[in-house]
Design a protein around this motif. Structure first.
Motif, short mmCIF file in Angstrom:
data_model
loop_
_atom_site.label_atom_id
_atom_site.label_comp_id
_atom_site.label_asym_id
_atom_site.label_seq_id
_atom_site.Cartn_x
_atom_site.Cartn_y
_atom_site.Cartn_z
N HIS A 157 0.89 -1.16 0.00
CA HIS A 157 0.00 0.00 0.00
C HIS A 157 0.92 1.20 0.00
O HIS A 157 1.71 1.37 0.92
N GLY A 158 0.84 2.01 -1.03
CA GLY A 158 1.75 3.15 -1.06
C GLY A 158 1.58 4.00 -2.29
O GLY A 158 0.54 4.01 -2.94
N LYS A 159 2.64 4.69 -2.62
CA LYS A 159 2.65 5.69 -3.69
C LYS A 159 2.88 5.09 -5.07
O LYS A 159 2.57 5.72 -6.07
N LEU A 160 3.46 3.90 -5.13
CA LEU A 160 3.80 3.30 -6.41
C LEU A 160 2.53 2.99 -7.19
O LEU A 160 1.64 2.29 -6.71
N LYS A 161 2.46 3.50 -8.44
CA LYS A 161 1.27 3.31 -9.26
C LYS A 161 1.56 2.60 -10.58
O LYS A 161 0.66 2.01 -11.17
N LYS A 162 2.83 2.68 -11.06
CA LYS A 162 3.15 2.06 -12.35
C LYS A 162 4.52 1.38 -12.29
O LYS A 162 5.47 1.95 -11.79
N ILE A 163 4.55 0.17 -12.83
CA ILE A 163 5.81 -0.58 -12.96
C ILE A 163 5.96 -0.95 -14.43
O ILE A 163 5.06 -1.56 -15.02
N TRP A 164 7.09 -0.56 -14.99
CA TRP A 164 7.46 -1.00 -16.34
C TRP A 164 8.36 -2.21 -16.14
O TRP A 164 9.50 -2.08 -15.76
N LEU A 165 7.81 -3.39 -16.37
CA LEU A 165 8.57 -4.63 -16.24
C LEU A 165 9.30 -4.87 -17.55
O LEU A 165 8.67 -5.12 -18.59
N VAL A 166 10.62 -4.77 -17.51
CA VAL A 166 11.44 -4.87 -18.71
C VAL A 166 11.81 -6.33 -18.97
O VAL A 166 12.43 -6.98 -18.12
N VAL A 167 11.37 -6.82 -20.12
CA VAL A 167 11.71 -8.18 -20.56
C VAL A 167 12.07 -8.13 -22.04
O VAL A 167 11.65 -7.20 -22.75
N PRO A 168 12.82 -9.10 -22.54
CA PRO A 168 13.12 -9.12 -23.97
C PRO A 168 11.83 -9.20 -24.79
O PRO A 168 10.84 -9.80 -24.36
N ARG A 169 11.85 -8.57 -25.95
CA ARG A 169 10.66 -8.51 -26.82
C ARG A 169 10.02 -9.88 -27.03
O ARG A 169 8.81 -10.02 -26.94
#
Length: 187
Positions: A157-169
């Motif tokens: 529960h917090g401020k984080l709203k978006k995660i860009w999960l980086v994976v190979p195409r």
């Protein structure tokens, strides 16, 4: 002459999973889905791994100098996260101990994920770029990482709203599918 209407090249919503008010977008490094406040980097207890996966040699110092420096400096605790300020905040996730085989553990990755979310809350970071921890410099399986990520997010529960999960195409589709399945299951 009629004007061409713009066409949507990529629908970000097709690459997104929402868990506990956090949108996770699965995309390769070359296709940033949104602006980020912080980038997470996979690191070891002595902070000698570079982004390329090589051990860094700052200032071209001789090997004996680096060895002495490593022996004399205190090592960081696996699972911890170190914040480095800059134009884009860097969060160094300590998930490797190069004296161990394997150099990573699922417990360290889980603790680092929890700490990334805590730091995001205390530092008011709302969006991050996150690699698959343990897989850049190790062989931690992406399915295990995704399970740990979903667990960490479900208890956050917090401020984080978006995660860009980086994976190979080539892994984006299967990663997104796995993430959707895990988000619907009770972990």
């Amino acid at each position: 002459m009629p004007q061409k209407t713009p066409q949507l090249v990529w629908d970000i919503n097709l690459s997104c999973v929402r868990i506990n008010d956090i949108n996770i977008v699965v995309a390769p490094k070359a296709v940033p889905p949104f602006d980020i406040d912080a980038v997470v980097e996979e690191q070891d207890t002595a902070l000698i791994l570079s982004q390329s996966g090589n051990i860094t040699e700052p200032d071209n110092k001789p090997a004996w100098f680096l060895a002495n420096k490593l022996e004399s400096q205190p090592l960081l605790k696996p699972g911890s996260v170190i914040k480095k300020d800059g134009k884009t905040i860097r969060l160094l996730a300590i998930v490797h101990d190069l004296d161990m085989e394997p150099s990573w553990s699922s417990e360290w990755v889980a603790q680092a994920l929890d700490n990334i979310i805590k730091v995001s809350h205390t530092q008011e970071i709302s969006s991050i770029q996150l690699p698959v921890l343990g897989a850049q410099h190790g062989r931690f399986h992406i399915q295990d990482f995704l399970q740990l990520l979903v667990i960490a997010i479900k208890k956050s529960h917090g401020k984080l709203k978006k995660i860009w999960l980086v994976v190979p195409r080539q892994d984006c589709s299967s990663t997104l599918s796995s993430l959707k399945k895990l988000s619907n299951n009770s972990l």
